[in-house]
Write a protein that holds these residues in place. Structure first.
Motif, PDB file in Angstrom:
ATOM      1  N   UNK A   1       0.629  -1.270  -0.152  1.00 18.95           N
ATOM      2  CA  UNK A   1       0.027   0.147   0.005  1.00 18.95           C
ATOM      3  C   UNK A   1       0.762   1.241  -0.050  1.00 18.95           C
ATOM      4  N   UNK A   2       2.010   1.156   0.378  1.00 16.00           N
ATOM      5  CA  UNK A   2       2.824   2.321   0.078  1.00 16.00           C
ATOM      6  C   UNK A   2       3.333   2.957   1.329  1.00 16.00           C
ATOM      7  N   UNK A   3       4.485   3.565   1.287  1.00 16.36           N
ATOM      8  CA  UNK A   3       4.914   4.579   2.384  1.00 16.36           C
ATOM      9  C   UNK A   3       5.246   6.064   2.111  1.00 16.36           C
ATOM     10  N   UNK A   4       4.712   6.806   2.339  1.00 15.65           N
ATOM     11  CA  UNK A   4       4.822   8.504   2.223  1.00 15.65           C
ATOM     12  C   UNK A   4       6.101   8.665   2.850  1.00 15.65           C
ATOM     13  N   UNK A   5       7.271   8.908   2.181  1.00 19.56           N
ATOM     14  CA  UNK A   5       8.574   9.295   2.707  1.00 19.56           C
ATOM     15  C   UNK A   5       8.541  11.123   2.265  1.00 19.56           C
ATOM     16  N   UNK A   6       8.615  11.782   3.544  1.00 19.28           N
ATOM     17  CA  UNK A   6       9.011  13.272   3.669  1.00 19.28           C
ATOM     18  C   UNK A   6      10.357  13.582   4.256  1.00 19.28           C
TER      19      UNK A   6
END
Lengths: 114, 113
Positions: free
Chosen positions: B105-110
């Motif tokens: 489902x994905x990981x949002x990297x900031x």
């Protein structure tokens, strides 16, 4: 060289309308895949072509979804009688070899059904 | 069936620090794993892959680790840069004839300045 291109980039359809989404794969790529990506989710497999043959359509969510690749190059994903739950980004990917190889993705078509 | 999960939906790191993004999978028959980066409005972009006969593979600033015993995959990004900000997906090649990709489902990297 040119990558995978898709058109249109954005499509708004009223519920019940039919839509057609186009994919131009990288020239010479044998395999072509369609994926559906809902908001905030990873892409999900819809269907796969090897040249003009549709070898797997197990991911198509209903018989309203239809894909073709008549000459083994450009592919069209058609959705009949669109419904709100069809709203998503539709991604196309192509790869050089038949059963493996890196898949190169297009930018996707964002479909919004109102 | 196959499923792919991620440990965290979001990750924030300071510019210059190392990032680690984790992924768990359930299908022990999977033999090929890939990490993709997806920027807003774009399709997934290949970062690095690894086959099941390996446990580590390095690229430019990225390393993928595979632990088949616990069915765990990780992506390490060294010296994270602002341009690394994106959603990262792990994916595995299916065992079906199409060898289609199954994505997490994905990981949002900031990346913070």
């Amino acid at each position: 060289g040119a990558g995978v291109s898709q058109s249109p980039r954005y499509k708004v359809a009223k519920r019940g309308q039919d839509v057609a989404l186009r994919c131009d794969p990288i020239s010479g790529h044998v395999s072509l895949f369609w994926y559906q990506q809902a908001l905030g989710q990873g892409p999900e497999f819809l269907t796969y072509f090897q040249n003009e043959a549709q070898l797997d359509k197990s991911g198509l969510p209903s018989d309203r979804f239809f894909a073709e690749r008549p000459e083994g190059s450009v592919s069209t994903l058609k959705i009949q009688r669109t419904q709100q739950e069809d709203s998503a980004v539709y991604l196309c990917a192509s790869s050089l070899v038949g059963l493996g190889g890196e898949q190169y993705f297009g930018p996707g078509t964002r479909l919004t059904v109102t | 069936g196959e499923s792919v999960g991620l440990h965290l939906p979001t990750l924030s790191v300071q510019e210059g620090d190392n990032s680690i993004i984790n992924c768990a999978y359930s299908n022990s028959a999977s033999d090929y794993f890939i990490w993709y980066k997806q920027e807003s409005g774009k399709g997934p972009q290949f970062i690095i892959d690894i086959r099941s006969n390996m446990d580590k593979r390095q690229g430019q600033r990225v390393t993928v680790l595979l632990n088949k015993t616990v069915k765990h995959l990780s992506l390490q990004i060294a010296a994270t840069q602002p341009g690394d900000s994106a959603v990262y997906f792990c994916a595995l090649k299916g065992s079906g004839s199409a060898r289609q990709l199954t994505f997490g489902s994905g990981t949002q990297l900031t990346v913070l300045p």
